[in-house]
Scaffold this motif. Structure first.
Motif, mmCIF file in Angstrom:
data_model
loop_
_atom_site.group_PDB
_atom_site.id
_atom_site.type_symbol
_atom_site.label_atom_id
_atom_site.label_comp_id
_atom_site.label_asym_id
_atom_site.label_seq_id
_atom_site.Cartn_x
_atom_site.Cartn_y
_atom_site.Cartn_z
ATOM 1 N N LEU A 68 130.000 29.495 108.696
ATOM 2 C CA LEU A 68 129.192 28.521 107.967
ATOM 3 C C LEU A 68 129.590 27.101 108.325
ATOM 4 N N VAL A 110 121.806 29.188 105.400
ATOM 5 C CA VAL A 110 122.399 28.056 106.133
ATOM 6 C C VAL A 110 122.180 28.205 107.635
ATOM 7 N N VAL A 135 127.336 24.205 109.307
ATOM 8 C CA VAL A 135 127.237 22.923 108.612
ATOM 9 C C VAL A 135 127.580 21.756 109.515
#
Lengths: 289, 357
Positions: free
Chosen positions: A229, A272, A280
């Motif tokens: 992530l 995501v 991210v």
């Protein structure tokens, strides 16, 4: 407020686990699936230090950290060195680390047996209140110590020579080789550091995850989720991802049930990654993945 | 059809001829040996799963770990639609299908799952997709654990079976299941050969080597990947249906992470990208798994499996099936170095060799 405290506590520990995986992949192109076995090894190392040397918290921490670092060195020597630069390196290194993980878990079962080992409270048993929320010493100690370690890691990456080499490797492996940055030395540094970090996390989590042979599976999955992530190669991204993952876990346990945690966390991953396929704060080019 | 069945060379002909001869002999062994019949059932399921997994990991070069999740989900679906229920509950007659319809239903459900799993490949690549799929089996387990209709932790009992109730412990019943397993393996081999040896396989290998170049040639990479996922997942769904047909139900152990590891070890040891590798790797590791399962400490079987997996990965480029070529190349290079003036032999890198059965 309780959810916030739980989130921060878990985030601190998941961040330690995830950043090791992230740096290993970014710097070496190696997805270390033996990270969970390193976690278990560190837990046993901490327990052994407690039983055979001294029960002082600093000794227990050192036992976990040194065992984790040694496990990282073993992984480097047995997986990275023989396979680096060979045909189909990414897949073979991942599978070889998985082979080590299978061997490790079952050797622990044979040597230590299936029973859990107990580690004493490391930060004492005191508690204090913030509003209506009771915060125990182990939670506050875990957050503070994990934060200090992460800051030291970032300083090390920024200021030290080996840290500079690691950063160069994560950004441009070919360029790093051209300027003479030793890939083998950097590999040992990265894997031993990630082993030490996960060893530290294992000791911090020892009040929840008692050392036992299969204990590394869940931290490995959490670490992979956080690293993925956050974007492989980014410490800041890993920290943000750790907060997201820990927050999801805390909220899920509060409103649903613990059995739904993995489900909600994978739903978070799906959302995501479909929006930002490199995580991210992914810093890597398409050639890495 | 004839080209699907034609061996590529003498070595292939010998290997497949040997397999057929072994299958002929095993038919008679199974008749007398209930224990061995159980091993054969597992072997046929694992080989079939590994052949379909080879299409994704080997031919397409996509690191997907959704295999066990798809088989498990389709097994639950097949058991559910053909009357399976939680232990101790009454089975209502409303859900009752015969074996053929149950298998078709499971395969259709598998194809649907294949579309869902393939969708992220539009955006995700490499290890990102691998890690995304690792969680799918856990998701399946979590969903099953929450629902009474899916049996929760006890699993589903019942469902359409290949054998009638009075056949399950007879010699004839064992032989029927042997032939069922053999038919499944044969079908999966045909599918593997059709995809890997056909145009779709060529497109997938081109995209595997370089996606940018493949797109430059006009290859619709997304469509090719969707196709391989739908085909492999449909057959995995069929395998899930076969699981229910053989065992008469399913449980959470079908989603076990250790099963996924064992299957991965089998294809790695055998050789990724080769149907021969799937069979050899499965046979070797299943033999170890079954041999050590009865010992006082069965952890030794996983130690041995881990050691073999590790050693094969470190020491070989393409598993057991690649060993003869690897050894031959090594000997030729050594001879060339010892002979003054001789040139080293030019060998085809492993990744450029055209894979086959």
């Amino acid at each position: 407020m309780t959810d916030v405290v739980t989130t921060i506590n878990l985030a601190a520990i998941y961040g330690l686990i995830g950043v090791g995986i992230s740096l290993t992949w970014a710097g070496l192109g190696f997805l270390n699936l033996a990270h969970g076995v390193t976690f278990a090894a560190a837990g046993y190392g901490a327990w052994w230090a407690q039983e055979n040397i001294n029960g002082h918290p600093s000794v227990i921490f050192l036992g976990g950290i040194i065992t984790g670092a040694v496990a990282g060195a073993i992984i480097c020597a047995s997986v990275f060195l023989p396979l680096d630069g060979k045909i189909n390196w990414p897949f073979r290194s991942m599978v070889a680390s998985l082979g080590l993980a299978i061997i490790g878990v079952n050797v622990y079962l044979l040597v230590f047996g299936p029973s859990r080992k107990s580690i004493d409270f490391l930060f004492g048993t005191t508690k204090f209140k913030v509003g209506d929320t009771t915060i125990t010493a182990d939670k506050s100690g875990a957050v503070i110590s994990a934060t200090v370690v992460m800051i030291l890691l970032v300083i090390g990456l920024m200021k030290s020579r080996i840290g500079l080499g690691v950063r160069a490797l994560t950004q441009n492996p070919e360029g790093a080789a051209l300027v003479g940055i030793g890939r083998k030395q950097a590999a040992f540094a990265i894997l031993m550091t990630s082993g030490a970090l996960v060893g530290f996390a294992a000791v911090l989590l020892s009040q929840t995850f008692y050392p036992e042979p299969n204990i590394g599976y869940l931290p490995l999955v959490k670490g992979l989720i956080v690293a993925l992530l956050g974007g492989l190669g980014s410490v800041l991204g890993t920290v943000i991802a750790a907060l997201l993952v820990a927050g999801t876990e805390a909220v899920t346990i509060h409103y649903l049930d613990a059995s739904w945690v993995l489900l909600t966390q994978f739903a978070l991953i799906a959302i995501v990654l479909l929006v930002r396929p490199r995580g991210v704060a992914g810093v890597l080019e398409a050639s890495r993945a | 059809m004839r080209s699907l069945l034609t061996p590529k060379n003498t070595g292939d002909a010998l290997f497949w001829g040997g397999c057929l001869a072994a299958a002929f002999l095993l038919f008679f062994v199974v008749y007398d040996n209930n224990n061995f019949a159980g091993h054969w059932n597992i072997f046929s399921l694992y080989v079939s799963i590994n052949l379909m997994w080879m299409l994704v990991i080997g031919t397409a070069g996509i690191y997907s770990f959704a295999t066990v999740g798809v088989v498990g989900a389709c097994a639950y679906f097949g058991s559910f639609i053909s009357g399976g229920s939680q232990a101790g509950t009454d089975i209502e007659g409303a859900r009752s299908l015969n074996v053929t319809l149950m298998l078709l239903g499971a395969a259709a459900f598998g194809a649907l799952l294949g579309i869902l799993i393939a969708a992220p490949t539009i955006r995700l690549r490499g290890v990102y997709f691998a890690l995304f799929t690792i969680g799918l089996a856990e998701v399946g387990r979590a969903i099953v654990k929450q629902h009474d209709a899916l049996g929760k932790a006890e699993g589903l009992f019942g469902g359409a079976r290949f054998l009638k109730e009075d056949q399950t412990t007879t010699e004839a019943g064992r032989n029927i299941l042997f032939l069922v397993g053999l038919a499944l393996i044969f079908f999966c081999l045909l599918v593997y050969r059709f995809v890997d040896g056909g145009r779709l396989g060529l497109l997938l290998r081109t995209a595997r080597e370089s996606e940018g170049v493949a797109k430059g040639f006009g290859v619709d990479v997304v469509r090719a990947r969707f196709a391989v996922f739908i085909i492999s997942s449909a057959v995995l769904g069929l395998i899930g249906g076969f699981y229910v047909g053989i065992y008469g139900g399913t449980s959470l152990t079908i989603f076990d992470f250790n099963t996924l590891l064992l299957l991965l070890a089998m294809i790695v040891v055998g050789g990724v990208g080769s149907a021969k590798g799937a069979i050899l790797g499965t046979a070797l590791l299943l033999y170890i798994d079954r041999t050590y399962a009865d010992l006082d400490n069965p952890s030794w079987r996983f130690v041995w499996i881990g050691i073999i997996m590790f050693a094969i990965t470190i020491g070989t480029t393409r598993g057991i099936v690649g060993l003869p070529t690897q050894i031959r190349t090594y000997i030729q290079r050594r001879r060339a170095r010892r002979t003054p003036g001789a040139e080293e032999p030019v060998t085809t890198p492993a990744e450029l060799e055209v894979p086959g059965l």
